[in-house]
Scaffold this active site. Structure first.
Site, PDB file in Angstrom:
ATOM      1  N   ARG A  52       1.328  -0.357   8.562  1.00 39.14           N
ATOM      2  CA  ARG A  52       1.295  -0.203   7.104  1.00 39.14           C
ATOM      3  C   ARG A  52      -0.120  -0.490   6.638  1.00 39.14           C
ATOM      4  O   ARG A  52      -0.991  -0.821   7.441  1.00 39.14           O
ATOM      5  CB  ARG A  52       2.371  -1.054   6.381  1.00 39.14           C
ATOM      6  CG  ARG A  52       2.769  -2.355   6.993  1.00 39.14           C
ATOM      7  CD  ARG A  52       1.743  -3.400   7.041  1.00 39.14           C
ATOM      8  NE  ARG A  52       1.118  -3.621   5.748  1.00 39.14           N
ATOM      9  CZ  ARG A  52      -0.089  -4.098   5.569  1.00 39.14           C
ATOM     10  NH1 ARG A  52      -0.851  -4.441   6.609  1.00 39.14           N
ATOM     11  NH2 ARG A  52      -0.594  -4.278   4.374  1.00 39.14           N
ATOM     12  N   GLY A  53      -0.329  -0.350   5.316  1.00 37.97           N
ATOM     13  CA  GLY A  53      -1.698  -0.454   4.799  1.00 37.97           C
ATOM     14  C   GLY A  53      -2.293   0.949   4.819  1.00 37.97           C
ATOM     15  O   GLY A  53      -2.172   1.671   5.825  1.00 37.97           O
ATOM     16  N   ALA A  54      -2.933   1.318   3.710  1.00 37.45           N
ATOM     17  CA  ALA A  54      -3.358   2.715   3.543  1.00 37.45           C
ATOM     18  C   ALA A  54      -4.183   3.246   4.713  1.00 37.45           C
ATOM     19  O   ALA A  54      -3.919   4.331   5.240  1.00 37.45           O
ATOM     20  CB  ALA A  54      -4.150   2.832   2.231  1.00 37.45           C
ATOM     21  N   ARG A  93       5.559   8.101   3.639  1.00 38.79           N
ATOM     22  CA  ARG A  93       5.224   7.214   2.515  1.00 38.79           C
ATOM     23  C   ARG A  93       4.313   7.985   1.558  1.00 38.79           C
ATOM     24  O   ARG A  93       3.303   8.524   1.996  1.00 38.79           O
ATOM     25  CB  ARG A  93       4.527   5.922   3.012  1.00 38.79           C
ATOM     26  CG  ARG A  93       5.437   5.064   3.885  1.00 38.79           C
ATOM     27  CD  ARG A  93       4.903   3.668   4.075  1.00 38.79           C
ATOM     28  NE  ARG A  93       4.979   2.869   2.863  1.00 38.79           N
ATOM     29  CZ  ARG A  93       4.367   1.693   2.707  1.00 38.79           C
ATOM     30  NH1 ARG A  93       3.605   1.216   3.687  1.00 38.79           N
ATOM     31  NH2 ARG A  93       4.495   1.010   1.590  1.00 38.79           N
ATOM     32  N   GLN A 205       3.749  -9.486   2.482  1.00 38.98           N
ATOM     33  CA  GLN A 205       2.637  -9.167   3.403  1.00 38.98           C
ATOM     34  C   GLN A 205       1.505 -10.186   3.297  1.00 38.98           C
ATOM     35  O   GLN A 205       0.739 -10.356   4.238  1.00 38.98           O
ATOM     36  CB  GLN A 205       2.065  -7.765   3.101  1.00 38.98           C
ATOM     37  CG  GLN A 205       2.978  -6.613   3.437  1.00 38.98           C
ATOM     38  CD  GLN A 205       3.739  -6.151   2.217  1.00 38.98           C
ATOM     39  OE1 GLN A 205       4.144  -6.973   1.389  1.00 38.98           O
ATOM     40  NE2 GLN A 205       3.962  -4.863   2.083  1.00 38.98           N
ATOM     41  N   ASP A 246      -4.463   1.896  -2.429  1.00 43.20           N
ATOM     42  CA  ASP A 246      -3.741   2.948  -1.700  1.00 43.20           C
ATOM     43  C   ASP A 246      -4.138   4.342  -2.160  1.00 43.20           C
ATOM     44  O   ASP A 246      -4.051   5.305  -1.409  1.00 43.20           O
ATOM     45  CB  ASP A 246      -2.233   2.752  -1.832  1.00 43.20           C
ATOM     46  CG  ASP A 246      -1.792   1.616  -0.942  1.00 43.20           C
ATOM     47  OD1 ASP A 246      -1.971   0.453  -1.344  1.00 43.20           O
ATOM     48  OD2 ASP A 246      -1.331   1.891   0.181  1.00 43.20           O
ATOM     49  N   ASN A 256      -2.219   0.142  -6.077  1.00 42.89           N
ATOM     50  CA  ASN A 256      -2.199  -0.851  -4.992  1.00 42.89           C
ATOM     51  C   ASN A 256      -0.853  -1.570  -5.066  1.00 42.89           C
ATOM     52  O   ASN A 256      -0.033  -1.298  -5.956  1.00 42.89           O
ATOM     53  CB  ASN A 256      -3.387  -1.815  -5.122  1.00 42.89           C
ATOM     54  CG  ASN A 256      -3.565  -2.662  -3.870  1.00 42.89           C
ATOM     55  OD1 ASN A 256      -3.596  -2.138  -2.767  1.00 42.89           O
ATOM     56  ND2 ASN A 256      -3.655  -3.968  -4.022  1.00 42.89           N
ATOM     57  N   LYS A 257      -0.648  -2.482  -4.149  1.00 43.09           N
ATOM     58  CA  LYS A 257       0.645  -3.179  -4.050  1.00 43.09           C
ATOM     59  C   LYS A 257       1.132  -3.691  -5.398  1.00 43.09           C
ATOM     60  O   LYS A 257       0.351  -4.214  -6.190  1.00 43.09           O
ATOM     61  CB  LYS A 257       0.490  -4.329  -3.043  1.00 43.09           C
ATOM     62  CG  LYS A 257       1.724  -5.159  -2.789  1.00 43.09           C
ATOM     63  CD  LYS A 257       2.919  -4.342  -2.360  1.00 43.09           C
ATOM     64  CE  LYS A 257       2.684  -3.467  -1.156  1.00 43.09           C
ATOM     65  NZ  LYS A 257       3.740  -2.473  -0.902  1.00 43.09           N
TER      66      LYS A 257
HETATM   67  O1  MRU Z   1       3.161  -1.454   1.487  1.00 40.49           O
HETATM   68  P1  MRU Z   1       1.945  -1.765   2.296  1.00 40.49           P
HETATM   69  O2  MRU Z   1       2.034  -3.016   3.085  1.00 40.49           O
HETATM   70  O3  MRU Z   1       1.509  -0.565   3.122  1.00 40.49           O
HETATM   71  O4  MRU Z   1       0.849  -1.979   1.181  1.00 40.49           O
HETATM   72  C1  MRU Z   1      -0.405  -2.410   1.487  1.00 40.49           C
HETATM   73  C2  MRU Z   1      -1.240  -2.599   0.298  1.00 40.49           C
HETATM   74  O5  MRU Z   1      -0.836  -2.457  -0.836  1.00 40.49           O
HETATM   75  C3  MRU Z   1      -2.640  -2.820   0.547  1.00 40.49           C
HETATM   76  O6  MRU Z   1      -3.176  -3.669  -0.416  1.00 40.49           O
HETATM   77  C4  MRU Z   1      -3.230  -1.446   0.462  1.00 40.49           C
HETATM   78  O7  MRU Z   1      -2.746  -0.587   1.460  1.00 40.49           O
HETATM   79  C5  MRU Z   1      -4.645  -1.424   0.333  1.00 40.49           C
HETATM   80  S1  MRU Z   1      -5.535  -1.875   1.768  1.00 40.49           S
HETATM   81  C6  MRU Z   1      -5.257  -0.627   2.850  1.00 40.49           C
END
Ligand code: MRU
Length: 378
Positions: A52-54, A93, A205, A246, A256-257
């Site tokens: 996970r993470g962009a 996603r 996370q 993201d 973002n999250k």
């Molecule tokens: O849902 P996730 O764990 O993929 O979300 C991650 C985040 O929101 C990060 O802050 C985001 O991807 C930016 S850093 C790559």
């Protein structure tokens, strides 16, 4: 990145050309490596958030396209097959731009080459996407470190307090991270830093991944409840907020999250600098108004109704357990991201440098996007 004193990236090809990842759903209780052999494995890994993470989602998708081509059988029609399988990847996603960025890069190859020629090129491009991700994040660290250094100079040896949300560290990319890369670069240079880590409900996370990373790197940090940030900012306990992204529109709005927007409001109200760190693969130049135009992923409500953690059983073994936190009749709602308008953002930290969050400033550092923007405006 070092885990248990060994050098890792979050995803890699083994000497036998097997795709392997660190299973992030198992952290921090267990460190497990998983092999991905088919596109189904890759799609499941992204949807279930083993990766996970962009940034990492994008790089995994790049490798995924290589696996799709590797598993091609001559009974199928090449382009139809590739199109169909890549579409499954795209649907895993929706919010992180890096996913479609990687798929588009790979599409140029499979659309213009026959299977045998495409295969080595897709492998090479997947490796290139991973290498670029690492390089961009390293540069984000160099640029962002200057912000931390400037604050440190005014603090007479007291640690710079950085607040971050979710996980935008090395686990969210191939290595280094975005929001945490400046923190690691500053820390490695001997600048005293301390990180407030938002737990980041519903999936935590922050607690499970950001705290894990910082602990492995010995960076001083404190876990806080998501709702604590505003209070800390009011009491001047936060010097700077740095988060990841993201998807970022051409006017600098940031998805973002979920919860990032509330931190930005708090930072604005308390005149605390609020920075967003991203590699250019996260920009979506086709979009302008993030609140209206960015698709926000809605995940299963189960994630809000339950929490997962670990404990030690009677034999001293770590066991993971999921528990429900609300009445049986209560239903959750689970938007995974929110949008922070550019007016709340002090600056964007990218591999090319730091800029204000607006179209003019973004295009000054990314002038090549102007042609594309002019085309879509017509
Ligand atoms: O849902 P996730 O764990 O993929 O979300 C991650 C985040 O929101 C990060 O802050 C985001 O991807 C930016 S850093 C790559």
């Amino acid at each position: 990145m070092r885990i248990h004193n060994k050098q890792y990236t979050t995803i890699w090809l083994t000497a036998d050309d097997e795709l392997q990842i660190i299973d992030q759903t198992k952290l921090p209780a267990h460190f497990e490596i998983v092999s991905l052999k088919t596109n189904e494995d890759v799609c499941r890994a992204i949807s279930s958030m083993q990766v996970r993470g962009a940034g990492l989602i994008g790089v995994t998708a790049g490798y995924g396209v290589y696996l799709i081509a590797k598993n091609f059988s001559k009974q199928k029609i090449w382009k139809e097959y590739m199109q169909e399988e890549c579409h499954k990847l795209l649907n895993t996603r929706p919010t992180a731009k890096n996913l479609s960025y990687a798929l588009e890069r790979q599409a140029h190859i499979w659309q213009n080459n026959a299977p045998d020629e495409a295969l080595p090129k897709l492998r090479e491009e997947a490796l290139k996407l991973a290498a670029e991700d690492i390089d961009f994040c390293r540069l984000i660290g160099e640029h962002g470190k200057k912000l931390i250094e400037e604050i440190a100079q005014k603090k007479n040896g007291q640690p710079v307090n950085i607040l971050t949300h979710c996980n935008a560290g090395w686990l969210a990319f191939t290595d280094y991270g975005s929001a945490l890369s400046p923190v690691y670069t500053a820390f490695n240079a001997g600048i005293p830093v301390h990180v407030y880590v938002d737990e980041t409900r519903p999936r935590n996370q922050g607690a499970s991944l950001t705290a894990f990373e910082l602990a492995e790197h010995n960076v001083p940090h404190t876990l806080i409840a998501d709702n604590a940030g505003g209070h800390l900012m009011q009491h001047r306990k936060v010097d700077i907020v740095i988060v990841g992204a993201d998807r970022v529109t051409r006017n600098g709005d940031v998805a973002n999250k979920i919860g990032t927007y509330l931190k930005a409001l708090s930072a604005k109200d308390n005149s605390i600098p609020f920075y967003v760190a991203l590699p250019s693969s996260t920009f979506d130049f086709s979009l302008y108004d993030g609140v209206k135009e960015i698709e926000i992923e809605e995940r299963n409500a189960h994630e809000t109704e339950y929490v997962t953690g670990y404990y030690y059983d009677e034999n001293g073994q770590k066991q993971v357990r999921e528990v429900r936190i609300c009445p049986e009749k209560t239903k959750g709602l689970n938007y995974a991201f929110d949008v922070t308008p550019h007016t709340l953002i002090t600056g964007l930290i990218t591999e090319r440098g730091i800029m204000e969050a607006n179209e003019k400033a973004i295009l000054t550092l990314y002038p090549e996007a102007e042609k594309y923007i002019n085309e879509i405006k017509q």
